[in-house]
Scaffold this motif. Structure first.
Motif, PDB file in Angstrom:
ATOM      1  N   GLY A  69     -81.293 -58.088  77.405  1.00  0.00           N
ATOM      2  CA  GLY A  69     -81.463 -59.096  78.443  1.00  0.00           C
ATOM      3  C   GLY A  69     -81.461 -60.517  77.943  1.00  0.00           C
ATOM      4  O   GLY A  69     -81.704 -61.433  78.735  1.00  0.00           O
ATOM      5  N   HIS A  70     -81.186 -60.739  76.675  1.00  0.00           N
ATOM      6  CA  HIS A  70     -81.129 -62.114  76.158  1.00  0.00           C
ATOM      7  C   HIS A  70     -79.723 -62.660  76.316  1.00  0.00           C
ATOM      8  O   HIS A  70     -78.734 -61.953  76.115  1.00  0.00           O
ATOM      9  N   ILE A  71     -79.632 -63.937  76.664  1.00  0.00           N
ATOM     10  CA  ILE A  71     -78.337 -64.609  76.712  1.00  0.00           C
ATOM     11  C   ILE A  71     -78.434 -65.889  75.896  1.00  0.00           C
ATOM     12  O   ILE A  71     -79.508 -66.480  75.751  1.00  0.00           O
ATOM     13  N   GLY A  72     -77.307 -66.294  75.309  1.00  0.00           N
ATOM     14  CA  GLY A  72     -77.297 -67.504  74.489  1.00  0.00           C
ATOM     15  C   GLY A  72     -76.012 -67.568  73.677  1.00  0.00           C
ATOM     16  O   GLY A  72     -75.459 -66.542  73.275  1.00  0.00           O
ATOM     17  N   GLU A  73     -75.537 -68.787  73.463  1.00  0.00           N
ATOM     18  CA  GLU A  73     -74.277 -68.967  72.759  1.00  0.00           C
ATOM     19  C   GLU A  73     -74.394 -68.769  71.256  1.00  0.00           C
ATOM     20  O   GLU A  73     -73.393 -68.552  70.570  1.00  0.00           O
ATOM     21  N   LEU A  74     -75.580 -68.870  70.683  1.00  0.00           N
ATOM     22  CA  LEU A  74     -75.733 -68.795  69.230  1.00  0.00           C
ATOM     23  C   LEU A  74     -76.288 -67.460  68.746  1.00  0.00           C
ATOM     24  O   LEU A  74     -76.476 -67.283  67.552  1.00  0.00           O
ATOM     25  N   LEU A  75     -76.548 -66.538  69.645  1.00  0.00           N
ATOM     26  CA  LEU A  75     -77.076 -65.242  69.208  1.00  0.00           C
ATOM     27  C   LEU A  75     -76.028 -64.422  68.455  1.00  0.00           C
ATOM     28  O   LEU A  75     -76.378 -63.527  67.676  1.00  0.00           O
ATOM     29  N   ASN A  76     -74.754 -64.713  68.705  1.00  0.00           N
ATOM     30  CA  ASN A  76     -73.719 -63.973  67.992  1.00  0.00           C
ATOM     31  C   ASN A  76     -73.281 -64.670  66.706  1.00  0.00           C
ATOM     32  O   ASN A  76     -72.283 -64.294  66.089  1.00  0.00           O
ATOM     33  N   LEU A  77     -73.998 -65.711  66.262  1.00  0.00           N
ATOM     34  CA  LEU A  77     -73.639 -66.433  65.040  1.00  0.00           C
ATOM     35  C   LEU A  77     -73.676 -65.535  63.796  1.00  0.00           C
ATOM     36  O   LEU A  77     -72.775 -65.625  62.944  1.00  0.00           O
ATOM     37  N   PRO A  78     -74.662 -64.647  63.610  1.00  0.00           N
ATOM     38  CA  PRO A  78     -74.631 -63.772  62.431  1.00  0.00           C
ATOM     39  C   PRO A  78     -73.385 -62.889  62.372  1.00  0.00           C
ATOM     40  O   PRO A  78     -72.767 -62.735  61.314  1.00  0.00           O
ATOM     41  N   VAL A  79     -72.997 -62.301  63.497  1.00  0.00           N
ATOM     42  CA  VAL A  79     -71.817 -61.442  63.474  1.00  0.00           C
ATOM     43  C   VAL A  79     -70.539 -62.262  63.298  1.00  0.00           C
ATOM     44  O   VAL A  79     -69.558 -61.777  62.717  1.00  0.00           O
ATOM     45  N   ILE A  80     -70.540 -63.495  63.756  1.00  0.00           N
ATOM     46  CA  ILE A  80     -69.376 -64.358  63.530  1.00  0.00           C
ATOM     47  C   ILE A  80     -69.178 -64.599  62.031  1.00  0.00           C
ATOM     48  O   ILE A  80     -68.065 -64.485  61.499  1.00  0.00           O
ATOM     49  N   VAL A  81     -70.276 -64.924  61.325  1.00  0.00           N
ATOM     50  CA  VAL A  81     -70.190 -65.134  59.878  1.00  0.00           C
ATOM     51  C   VAL A  81     -69.763 -63.849  59.178  1.00  0.00           C
ATOM     52  O   VAL A  81     -68.954 -63.861  58.236  1.00  0.00           O
ATOM     53  N   ALA A  82     -70.284 -62.713  59.628  1.00  0.00           N
ATOM     54  CA  ALA A  82     -69.923 -61.432  59.018  1.00  0.00           C
ATOM     55  C   ALA A  82     -68.442 -61.110  59.239  1.00  0.00           C
ATOM     56  O   ALA A  82     -67.756 -60.631  58.319  1.00  0.00           O
ATOM     57  N   LEU A  83     -67.937 -61.361  60.444  1.00  0.00           N
ATOM     58  CA  LEU A  83     -66.525 -61.112  60.706  1.00  0.00           C
ATOM     59  C   LEU A  83     -65.630 -62.017  59.848  1.00  0.00           C
ATOM     60  O   LEU A  83     -64.596 -61.578  59.319  1.00  0.00           O
ATOM     61  N   TYR A  84     -66.006 -63.266  59.719  1.00  0.00           N
ATOM     62  CA  TYR A  84     -65.257 -64.185  58.855  1.00  0.00           C
ATOM     63  C   TYR A  84     -65.214 -63.664  57.414  1.00  0.00           C
ATOM     64  O   TYR A  84     -64.171 -63.705  56.743  1.00  0.00           O
ATOM     65  N   THR A  85     -66.345 -63.149  56.934  1.00  0.00           N
ATOM     66  CA  THR A  85     -66.405 -62.637  55.566  1.00  0.00           C
ATOM     67  C   THR A  85     -65.499 -61.427  55.383  1.00  0.00           C
ATOM     68  O   THR A  85     -64.835 -61.278  54.350  1.00  0.00           O
ATOM     69  N   VAL A  86     -65.470 -60.540  56.379  1.00  0.00           N
ATOM     70  CA  VAL A  86     -64.590 -59.374  56.295  1.00  0.00           C
ATOM     71  C   VAL A  86     -63.136 -59.804  56.121  1.00  0.00           C
ATOM     72  O   VAL A  86     -62.395 -59.238  55.311  1.00  0.00           O
ATOM     73  N   ALA A  87     -62.708 -60.816  56.875  1.00  0.00           N
ATOM     74  CA  ALA A  87     -61.315 -61.261  56.790  1.00  0.00           C
ATOM     75  C   ALA A  87     -61.022 -62.003  55.500  1.00  0.00           C
ATOM     76  O   ALA A  87     -59.992 -61.783  54.860  1.00  0.00           O
ATOM     77  N   VAL A  88     -61.931 -62.879  55.081  1.00  0.00           N
ATOM     78  CA  VAL A  88     -61.645 -63.731  53.934  1.00  0.00           C
ATOM     79  C   VAL A  88     -61.731 -62.972  52.612  1.00  0.00           C
ATOM     80  O   VAL A  88     -61.105 -63.364  51.610  1.00  0.00           O
ATOM     81  N   LEU A  89     -62.503 -61.874  52.590  1.00  0.00           N
ATOM     82  CA  LEU A  89     -62.645 -61.093  51.353  1.00  0.00           C
ATOM     83  C   LEU A  89     -61.851 -59.794  51.373  1.00  0.00           C
ATOM     84  O   LEU A  89     -61.897 -59.045  50.403  1.00  0.00           O
ATOM     85  N   GLY A  90     -61.145 -59.528  52.462  1.00  0.00           N
ATOM     86  CA  GLY A  90     -60.430 -58.264  52.567  1.00  0.00           C
ATOM     87  C   GLY A  90     -58.932 -58.432  52.527  1.00  0.00           C
ATOM     88  O   GLY A  90     -58.392 -59.263  51.803  1.00  0.00           O
TER      89      GLY A  90
END
Length: 387
Positions: free
Chosen positions: A84-105
């Protein structure tokens, strides 16, 4: 330029320090967003903070296990939305993780991660939309945002690979230039060595023979002795001049004298005849000019061949022939010395003649003549010779 300097400083940090710094920055923004929720929706509670701690802890290991970190942070992000939480910055951890997957893979892993992440995000958006009046937005938009950090990471990784490839090419080009420079240095040293050998072997040998003639005739024929010593002095001056011109190359200076030409064969023959060997010269090169390098090579071959006649044979006569046809210059030197067994150590004279001829695209043959004597024959191309 400021961004590049900051990026360079960030890359210079130890990996653990950089990871903790990323966790701290992400933690500040995500905590601030999780602490305050829209009125009418669930506010932060123990589950909210537990998911935050798990996300940040997993993010600290993003370099070592990028795909598991994406799974953990993605599950936490989905948990917040389903809770039930909403917010534009709650997905910031997964954004950083997705970036890492692409840049290191690699591209294949990025593609599969994007497909799975977009599917899960769309499914969560559909579920949340039915339960809480779709506070997270349209499912299509929710399927797009995981692709943004993946695309950014792909671009960064590709740029790094291109820069690494350019650096490798530059290094290989530099190695090729160094090898070529070393090869040219070795080639120049060999050329200088041949020049010095030709000068010393011919001129000094001729001076030795002429000095012997002068010594033998000193009492019985003073005029002959004087003539021989005059030739010794002239040969010495010529040797000094040629040595100075040759050694100027080692001092990185321009040669002080031109390369020898076939027109100087008369002087060469006169010097040999002063040592007691009669030389007949036949020169038929036509009216057209020869390449300078071919003339110099032919002169040096005749010089070395006559030096060998003076030093190593008991010949009283030598015949020099320099003729030209449509495509080549033929040089031949034949003496009438007695048959002798070739020495085991042939020295550098014959080797130098062969190297000179090969350098201009020609060749040299030599060997004893039936009935006595020795022949040296060189064929040099007059067209397409290297400069």
């Amino acid at each position: 330029m400021t961004f590049d300097r900051l990026a360079a400083r960030a890359r210079a940090l130890p990996p653990i320090v950089a990871d903790l710094l990323v966790v701290a920055v992400v933690g500040v923004f995500t905590t601030a967003d999780a602490a305050v929720n829209e009125p009418g929706y669930r506010q932060a509670d123990a589950l909210t903070w537990a998911l935050l701690v798990v996300s940040l802890a997993a993010l600290a290991c993003r370099r070592r296990w990028p795909v598991p970190v994406v799974c953990v942070t993605g599950a936490a992000c989905a948990g917040w939305a389903l809770h039930g939480h909403i917010g534009e910055l709650l997905n910031l951890p997964v954004i950083v993780a997705l970036y890492t997957v692409a840049v290191l893979g690699d591209r294949r892993r990025t593609l599969w991660t994007g497909v799975i992440a977009a599917t899960v995000s769309g499914a969560v958006a559909l579920k949340v939309g039915r339960d809480v009046v779709n506070p997270q937005g349209l499912p299509v938009l929710e399927m797009v945002w995981p692709l943004v950090p993946l695309l950014l990471g792909e671009v960064v990784r590709t740029r790094r690979e291109l820069l690494a490839e350019y650096a490798a090419r530059a290094a290989r080009a530099e190695e090729d230039r160094e090898r070529e420079a070393a090869r040219r240095v070795r080639q120049e040293r060999a050329r200088v060595a041949r020049e010095i050998h030709d000068i010393l072997a011919h001129t000094v040998s001729a001076m030795t023979v002429q000095a012997g003639v002068a010594l033998d005739a000193l009492d019985a024929a003073p005029e002959v002795s004087r003539q021989a010593m005059t030739q010794v002095r002239a040969s010495g001056k010529e040797a000094v001049r040629e040595l100075r011109a040759t050694l100027s190359v080692l001092r990185a200076a321009e040669p002080t004298a031109p390369a020898p030409r076939l027109g100087q064969l008369d002087e060469l023959v006169a010097g040999v005849e002063a040592g007691g060997v009669r030389v007949s010269l036949r020169r038929d090169t036509g009216d057209a000019a020869l390449p300078a390098v071919v003339e110099a090579t032919a002169y040096r071959i005749v010089q070395e061949a006559l030096t060998n006649v003076v030093k190593h044979s008991a010949a009283r006569h030598a015949a020099v022939s320099v003729t030209r046809d449509a495509t080549r210059l033929t040089v031949e030197v034949v003496d009438d010395g007695p048959p002798v067994r070739p020495p085991a150590d042939r020295g550098f004279g014959l080797i130098g003649m062969r190297e000179r001829a090969v350098a201009v695209g020609g060749g040299v043959t030599y060997g004893p003549v039936p009935g006595g004597g020795f022949r040296v024959r060189a064929e040099l191309p007059t067209e397409g010779a290297p400069s």
